[in-house]
Design an enzyme around this catalytic site. Structure first.
Site, PDB file in Angstrom:
ATOM      1  N   GLY A 159       0.785  -1.239   0.000  1.00  0.00           N
ATOM      2  CA  GLY A 159       0.000   0.000   0.000  1.00  0.00           C
ATOM      3  C   GLY A 159       0.811   1.281   0.000  1.00  0.00           C
ATOM      4  O   GLY A 159       0.327   2.324   0.456  1.00  0.00           O
ATOM      5  N   HIS A 171       1.091   0.957 -13.177  1.00  0.00           N
ATOM      6  CA  HIS A 171       1.899  -0.224 -13.544  1.00  0.00           C
ATOM      7  C   HIS A 171       3.379   0.177 -13.504  1.00  0.00           C
ATOM      8  O   HIS A 171       3.749   1.241 -14.026  1.00  0.00           O
ATOM      9  CB  HIS A 171       1.514  -0.724 -14.940  1.00  0.00           C
ATOM     10  CG  HIS A 171       2.259  -1.968 -15.311  1.00  0.00           C
ATOM     11  ND1 HIS A 171       1.907  -3.215 -14.819  1.00  0.00           N
ATOM     12  CD2 HIS A 171       3.373  -2.150 -16.061  1.00  0.00           C
ATOM     13  CE1 HIS A 171       2.773  -4.109 -15.277  1.00  0.00           C
ATOM     14  NE2 HIS A 171       3.668  -3.486 -16.029  1.00  0.00           N
ATOM     15  N   ASP A 218      -3.437  -4.264 -19.009  1.00  0.00           N
ATOM     16  CA  ASP A 218      -2.510  -3.131 -19.218  1.00  0.00           C
ATOM     17  C   ASP A 218      -2.604  -2.542 -20.634  1.00  0.00           C
ATOM     18  O   ASP A 218      -1.619  -2.026 -21.171  1.00  0.00           O
ATOM     19  CB  ASP A 218      -1.046  -3.564 -18.945  1.00  0.00           C
ATOM     20  CG  ASP A 218      -0.853  -4.124 -17.547  1.00  0.00           C
ATOM     21  OD1 ASP A 218      -1.532  -3.647 -16.624  1.00  0.00           O
ATOM     22  OD2 ASP A 218      -0.026  -5.033 -17.376  1.00  0.00           O
TER      23      ASP A 218
END
Ligand code: GAR
Length: 207
Positions: free
Chosen positions: A12, A110, A151
């Site tokens: 996180g 990403h 993606d």
């Protein structure tokens, strides 16, 4: 006020960058209305609780079939009434019904320069292992809208980061987080919250 739900699976640190960005004014006009994790042990859940944000775990392990889990995930998101869903290290395939319900309202971070080192099975540390194995001298991170592919959605923002000799996957991962991910994810949210991002025919324009 842009209401966002942040979906997480692990440490996180990107969630933390969003929490900090809202606190220090880097991200304006934005409220985190909830955090959803697929992993009950995700440290991201602790980060949310510490920041006073409501956080729940919706795990595929707790549902008999993928379809039932998908419904639970969508209902969990819908109950929070978000304007935007932020995938911040969320390692779950997003159900098609959620993509349809939130077209161009789901973003993902990403850890590479898409279209390099991405796609099915290429996530987290594996991305950096592949980049180092290929010997690239530059990598980075990408924020993109989520579509039905892996993606493949419209790219919103990218930032390049130098690969150094002797990098391990862990060292490269950390540098890309610090120099790229924790910068471009908050920046993208701020732009979206202020109506500065336009998507047309799969191309993204920043006003
Ligand atoms: C981040 O590096 C993020 O870019 C990556 O997972 C990590 C999560 O870290 N996401 C993907 O690989 C998605 N394909 P965090 O939990 O500390 O934010």
């Amino acid at each position: 006020m842009l209401k966002i739900v942040v979906c997480v699976s692990g440490g996180g640190t990107n969630l933390q960058a969003i929490i900090d960005g809202i606190a220090d004014g880097t991200i304006t006009n934005t409220e985190i209305v909830g955090v959803i994790s697929n992993n009950k042990n995700a440290y991201a859940l602790e980060r949310a609780k510490k920041a006073g944000i409501s956080a729940v775990c919706i795990s595929p392990k707790d549902y008999e079939t993928r379809e039932i889990f998908n419904d639970a995930l969508l209902n969990g998101v819908l109950s929070l009434k978000p304007d935007l869903i932020v995938l911040a290290g969320f390692l779950v395939n997003i159900p098609p019904q959620m993509i349809q319900a939130f077209r161009n309202r789901i973003i993902n971070i990403h850890p590479s320069l898409i279209p390099s080192f991405c796609g099915v099975g290429c996530y987290g540390l594996k991305v950096h292992e592949k980049a180092l194995a290929r010997g690239v001298k530059v990598s980075g991170a990408t924020v993109h809208f989520v579509d039905e592919g892996t993606d493949t959605g419209p790219i919103i923002m990218q930032k390049a980061v130098e690969v150094m000799q002797g990098d391990t996957p862990e060292v490269l991962q950390r540098r890309i987080m610090e120099q790229a991910e924790w910068v471009i994810l908050p920046k993208t949210i701020d732009l979206l919250a202020n109506g500065k991002i336009l998507v047309e025919d799969n191309a993204v324009y920043i006003k």
